[in-house]
Design a protein around this motif. Structure first.
Motif, PDB file in Angstrom:
ATOM      1  N   ASP A  15       0.832  -1.210   0.000  1.00  0.00           N
ATOM      2  CA  ASP A  15       0.000   0.000   0.000  1.00  0.00           C
ATOM      3  C   ASP A  15       0.862   1.255   0.000  1.00  0.00           C
ATOM      4  O   ASP A  15       1.729   1.438   0.860  1.00  0.00           O
ATOM      5  CB  ASP A  15      -0.915   0.007   1.232  1.00  0.00           C
ATOM      6  CG  ASP A  15      -1.952  -1.109   1.172  1.00  0.00           C
ATOM      7  OD1 ASP A  15      -2.766  -1.103   0.244  1.00  0.00           O
ATOM      8  OD2 ASP A  15      -1.925  -1.996   2.051  1.00  0.00           O
ATOM      9  N   GLY A  16       0.638   2.104  -0.997  1.00  0.00           N
ATOM     10  CA  GLY A  16       1.398   3.340  -1.095  1.00  0.00           C
ATOM     11  C   GLY A  16       2.724   3.198  -1.807  1.00  0.00           C
ATOM     12  O   GLY A  16       3.378   4.198  -2.108  1.00  0.00           O
ATOM     13  N   LEU A  17       3.142   1.949  -2.081  1.00  0.00           N
ATOM     14  CA  LEU A  17       4.421   1.700  -2.744  1.00  0.00           C
ATOM     15  C   LEU A  17       4.207   1.070  -4.110  1.00  0.00           C
ATOM     16  O   LEU A  17       4.706   1.572  -5.112  1.00  0.00           O
ATOM     17  CB  LEU A  17       5.289   0.807  -1.850  1.00  0.00           C
ATOM     18  CG  LEU A  17       6.766   0.551  -2.192  1.00  0.00           C
ATOM     19  CD1 LEU A  17       6.951  -0.457  -3.311  1.00  0.00           C
ATOM     20  CD2 LEU A  17       7.498   1.833  -2.526  1.00  0.00           C
ATOM     21  N   LEU A  18       3.426  -0.006  -4.162  1.00  0.00           N
ATOM     22  CA  LEU A  18       3.052  -0.628  -5.434  1.00  0.00           C
ATOM     23  C   LEU A  18       1.743  -0.062  -5.970  1.00  0.00           C
ATOM     24  O   LEU A  18       1.569   0.097  -7.178  1.00  0.00           O
ATOM     25  CB  LEU A  18       2.904  -2.138  -5.258  1.00  0.00           C
ATOM     26  CG  LEU A  18       4.181  -2.944  -5.017  1.00  0.00           C
ATOM     27  CD1 LEU A  18       3.826  -4.384  -4.659  1.00  0.00           C
ATOM     28  CD2 LEU A  18       5.076  -2.909  -6.247  1.00  0.00           C
ATOM     29  N   PHE A  19       0.828   0.231  -5.054  1.00  0.00           N
ATOM     30  CA  PHE A  19      -0.512   0.678  -5.441  1.00  0.00           C
ATOM     31  C   PHE A  19      -0.857   1.982  -4.740  1.00  0.00           C
ATOM     32  O   PHE A  19      -0.475   2.199  -3.580  1.00  0.00           O
ATOM     33  CB  PHE A  19      -1.560  -0.384  -5.090  1.00  0.00           C
ATOM     34  CG  PHE A  19      -1.301  -1.721  -5.744  1.00  0.00           C
ATOM     35  CD1 PHE A  19      -1.618  -1.927  -7.078  1.00  0.00           C
ATOM     36  CD2 PHE A  19      -0.719  -2.756  -5.035  1.00  0.00           C
ATOM     37  CE1 PHE A  19      -1.358  -3.143  -7.690  1.00  0.00           C
ATOM     38  CE2 PHE A  19      -0.456  -3.978  -5.632  1.00  0.00           C
ATOM     39  CZ  PHE A  19      -0.772  -4.176  -6.966  1.00  0.00           C
ATOM     40  N   ASP A  20      -1.602   2.827  -5.422  1.00  0.00           N
ATOM     41  CA  ASP A  20      -2.009   4.118  -4.861  1.00  0.00           C
ATOM     42  C   ASP A  20      -3.239   3.904  -3.980  1.00  0.00           C
ATOM     43  O   ASP A  20      -4.310   4.451  -4.237  1.00  0.00           O
ATOM     44  CB  ASP A  20      -2.305   5.111  -5.990  1.00  0.00           C
ATOM     45  CG  ASP A  20      -2.447   6.530  -5.482  1.00  0.00           C
ATOM     46  OD1 ASP A  20      -2.049   6.794  -4.328  1.00  0.00           O
ATOM     47  OD2 ASP A  20      -2.958   7.382  -6.234  1.00  0.00           O
ATOM     48  N   SER A  21      -3.059   3.113  -2.928  1.00  0.00           N
ATOM     49  CA  SER A  21      -4.178   2.720  -2.080  1.00  0.00           C
ATOM     50  C   SER A  21      -4.258   3.507  -0.778  1.00  0.00           C
ATOM     51  O   SER A  21      -5.313   3.530  -0.143  1.00  0.00           O
ATOM     52  CB  SER A  21      -4.095   1.217  -1.763  1.00  0.00           C
ATOM     53  OG  SER A  21      -2.785   0.845  -1.395  1.00  0.00           O
ATOM     54  N   GLU A  22      -3.171   4.166  -0.368  1.00  0.00           N
ATOM     55  CA  GLU A  22      -3.231   4.900   0.888  1.00  0.00           C
ATOM     56  C   GLU A  22      -4.197   6.081   0.804  1.00  0.00           C
ATOM     57  O   GLU A  22      -4.875   6.409   1.782  1.00  0.00           O
ATOM     58  CB  GLU A  22      -1.836   5.394   1.291  1.00  0.00           C
ATOM     59  CG  GLU A  22      -0.856   4.298   1.625  1.00  0.00           C
ATOM     60  CD  GLU A  22      -1.183   3.499   2.876  1.00  0.00           C
ATOM     61  OE1 GLU A  22      -2.304   3.629   3.399  1.00  0.00           O
ATOM     62  OE2 GLU A  22      -0.322   2.733   3.320  1.00  0.00           O
ATOM     63  N   THR A  23      -4.279   6.723  -0.356  1.00  0.00           N
ATOM     64  CA  THR A  23      -5.233   7.821  -0.496  1.00  0.00           C
ATOM     65  C   THR A  23      -6.666   7.297  -0.394  1.00  0.00           C
ATOM     66  O   THR A  23      -7.530   7.966   0.181  1.00  0.00           O
ATOM     67  CB  THR A  23      -5.046   8.544  -1.838  1.00  0.00           C
ATOM     68  OG1 THR A  23      -5.104   7.597  -2.910  1.00  0.00           O
ATOM     69  CG2 THR A  23      -3.711   9.274  -1.879  1.00  0.00           C
ATOM     70  N   LEU A  24      -6.901   6.097  -0.934  1.00  0.00           N
ATOM     71  CA  LEU A  24      -8.234   5.491  -0.807  1.00  0.00           C
ATOM     72  C   LEU A  24      -8.521   5.142   0.644  1.00  0.00           C
ATOM     73  O   LEU A  24      -9.649   5.334   1.120  1.00  0.00           O
ATOM     74  CB  LEU A  24      -8.326   4.239  -1.685  1.00  0.00           C
ATOM     75  CG  LEU A  24      -8.184   4.434  -3.190  1.00  0.00           C
ATOM     76  CD1 LEU A  24      -8.239   3.087  -3.908  1.00  0.00           C
ATOM     77  CD2 LEU A  24      -9.294   5.341  -3.719  1.00  0.00           C
ATOM     78  N   HIS A  25      -7.522   4.617   1.355  1.00  0.00           N
ATOM     79  CA  HIS A  25      -7.707   4.312   2.776  1.00  0.00           C
ATOM     80  C   HIS A  25      -7.988   5.585   3.570  1.00  0.00           C
ATOM     81  O   HIS A  25      -8.841   5.588   4.470  1.00  0.00           O
ATOM     82  CB  HIS A  25      -6.459   3.629   3.340  1.00  0.00           C
ATOM     83  CG  HIS A  25      -6.424   2.151   3.095  1.00  0.00           C
ATOM     84  ND1 HIS A  25      -7.352   1.291   3.630  1.00  0.00           N
ATOM     85  CD2 HIS A  25      -5.571   1.382   2.374  1.00  0.00           C
ATOM     86  CE1 HIS A  25      -7.069   0.044   3.261  1.00  0.00           C
ATOM     87  NE2 HIS A  25      -6.006   0.073   2.488  1.00  0.00           N
ATOM     88  N   ARG A  26      -7.277   6.667   3.251  1.00  0.00           N
ATOM     89  CA  ARG A  26      -7.509   7.934   3.955  1.00  0.00           C
ATOM     90  C   ARG A  26      -8.932   8.425   3.750  1.00  0.00           C
ATOM     91  O   ARG A  26      -9.625   8.781   4.708  1.00  0.00           O
ATOM     92  CB  ARG A  26      -6.525   8.990   3.446  1.00  0.00           C
ATOM     93  CG  ARG A  26      -6.692  10.362   4.084  1.00  0.00           C
ATOM     94  CD  ARG A  26      -5.979  11.417   3.268  1.00  0.00           C
ATOM     95  NE  ARG A  26      -6.524  11.491   1.914  1.00  0.00           N
ATOM     96  CZ  ARG A  26      -5.883  12.050   0.880  1.00  0.00           C
ATOM     97  NH1 ARG A  26      -4.684  12.559   1.042  1.00  0.00           N
ATOM     98  NH2 ARG A  26      -6.458  12.090  -0.308  1.00  0.00           N
ATOM     99  N   ASP A  27      -9.381   8.421   2.486  1.00  0.00           N
ATOM    100  CA  ASP A  27     -10.726   8.910   2.204  1.00  0.00           C
ATOM    101  C   ASP A  27     -11.780   7.979   2.801  1.00  0.00           C
ATOM    102  O   ASP A  27     -12.828   8.440   3.283  1.00  0.00           O
ATOM    103  CB  ASP A  27     -10.927   9.042   0.697  1.00  0.00           C
ATOM    104  CG  ASP A  27     -10.028  10.109   0.081  1.00  0.00           C
ATOM    105  OD1 ASP A  27      -9.518  10.962   0.845  1.00  0.00           O
ATOM    106  OD2 ASP A  27      -9.833  10.082  -1.140  1.00  0.00           O
TER     107      ASP A  27
END
Length: 222
Positions: A15-27
Motif C-alpha cells: 500500500d502506497g508503494l506498489l498501489f495508490d491505495s493509501e489515499t483510498l484508505h484515507r478517504d
C-alpha cells in the motif's frame, strides 16, 4: 542516489508503494468517521500508515478514548474502502519498469505488507500482476508486524535470500524501521508521509518514485 551493492532479492511494501491505495484508505477512513459521528484528524490517520491493526487499534483508542467503538469503526472503514476501491487502486509510477528490470536480472522479489492476503490477491489481479512476485507475506503470517522486522525476515526466507543481502522498498516510517531492523538496505519512496530525518538516517536514499529505484539498481548491476 546510490545503493551499497547489488541486491540478491527485493522486498516491496504494497500500500502506497506498489498501489495508490493509501489515499483510498484515507478517504475511506474519513467516510467511516463521518458515519460514526466523529472526525479523524489527518495526523491520527497518518500515524496508522504501515502499522498493524492491533497497534492501530491502540492508537485510535488513545485518541478517541477507551469507550470508542473501535471495532465498529474498523468494520465501517473496511466497507467504505471496499466501495472506493471497487475498481482497484491505481499502480504507482515505475512498478512495471521495476518488475521488468528484476525479470531481466533474474532477481527474486516478495511483498511484505500489513494488509491481508485477500487484499494482495485483489490488487495484483486488478492489474494482471498475478505470479509476478515469488512470495507474499501478509497479515497473519508473522507474530509481530511492522515496525518489528518479522515481515521482512520472513519475506527474505521465502525467497531463499539472506535478509542482509536484500533491498527493501517502503513508503512509511513504520516500514522503514522494520526493514532496517531486518538488516536490509532500505530505500524510502514516500507517499502520504514525507521522509523525516529519522527515516533518512536509516535509508540508502529517498526516491521520488520506483523509476529512480530502477536506475539505482541498474547502476550497481553486473
Amino acid at each position: 542516489m546510490t545503493l551499497p551493492r547489488m541486491p540478491m532479492g527485493v522486498v516491496f511494501d504494497m500500500d502506497g508503494l506498489l498501489f495508490d491505495s493509501e489515499t483510498l484508505h484515507r478517504d475511506a477512513a474519513r467516510d467511516a468517521a463521518i458515519e460514526h459521528g466523529c472526525e479523524l484528524p489527518d495526523a491520527v490517520f497518518l500515524s496508522l500508515i504501515g502499522g498493524t491493526w492491533p497497534d492501530n487499534r491502540a492508537r485510535l483508542l488513545a485518541h478517541f478514548g477507551e469507550d470508542f467503538a473501535v471495532d465498529d469503526f474498523e468494520a465501517r472503514w473496511a466497507r467504505c474502502y471496499a466501495r472506493r476501491a471497487a475498481a482497484g487502486p491505481a499502480l504507482k509510477p515505475g512498478v512495471g519498469e521495476m518488475l521488468a528490470l528484476l525479470d531481466s536480472l533474474g532477481l527474486k522479489r516478495a511483498i511484505a505488507t500489513s494488509s491481508s492476503h485477500e487484499a494482495v490477491r485483489r490488487n495484483l489481479a486488478a492489474h494482471g500482476l498475478d505470479g509476478r512476485f515469488d512470495a507474499v507475506v501478509a497479515r497473519g503470517d508473522y507474530a509481530r508486524g511492522k515496525p518489528a522486522p518479522d515481515p521482512f525476515l520472513l519475506a527474505a526466507k521465502r525467497i531463499g535470500a539472506v535478509a542482509g543481502t536484500c533491498l527493501a522498498l517502503e513508503d512509511s516510517p513504520h516500514g522503514v524501521r522494520a526493514a532496517a531492523a531486518a538488516g536490509m538496505a532500505v530505500v524510502m519512496v514516500p507517499d502520504l508521509v514525507p521522509a523525516r530525518e529519522a527515516e533518512r538516517a536509516l535509508c540508502c536514499f529517498v526516491a521520488e518514485d520506483l523509476h529512480a529505484v530502477a536506475k539505482a539498481i541498474l547502476a550497481v548491476a553486473p
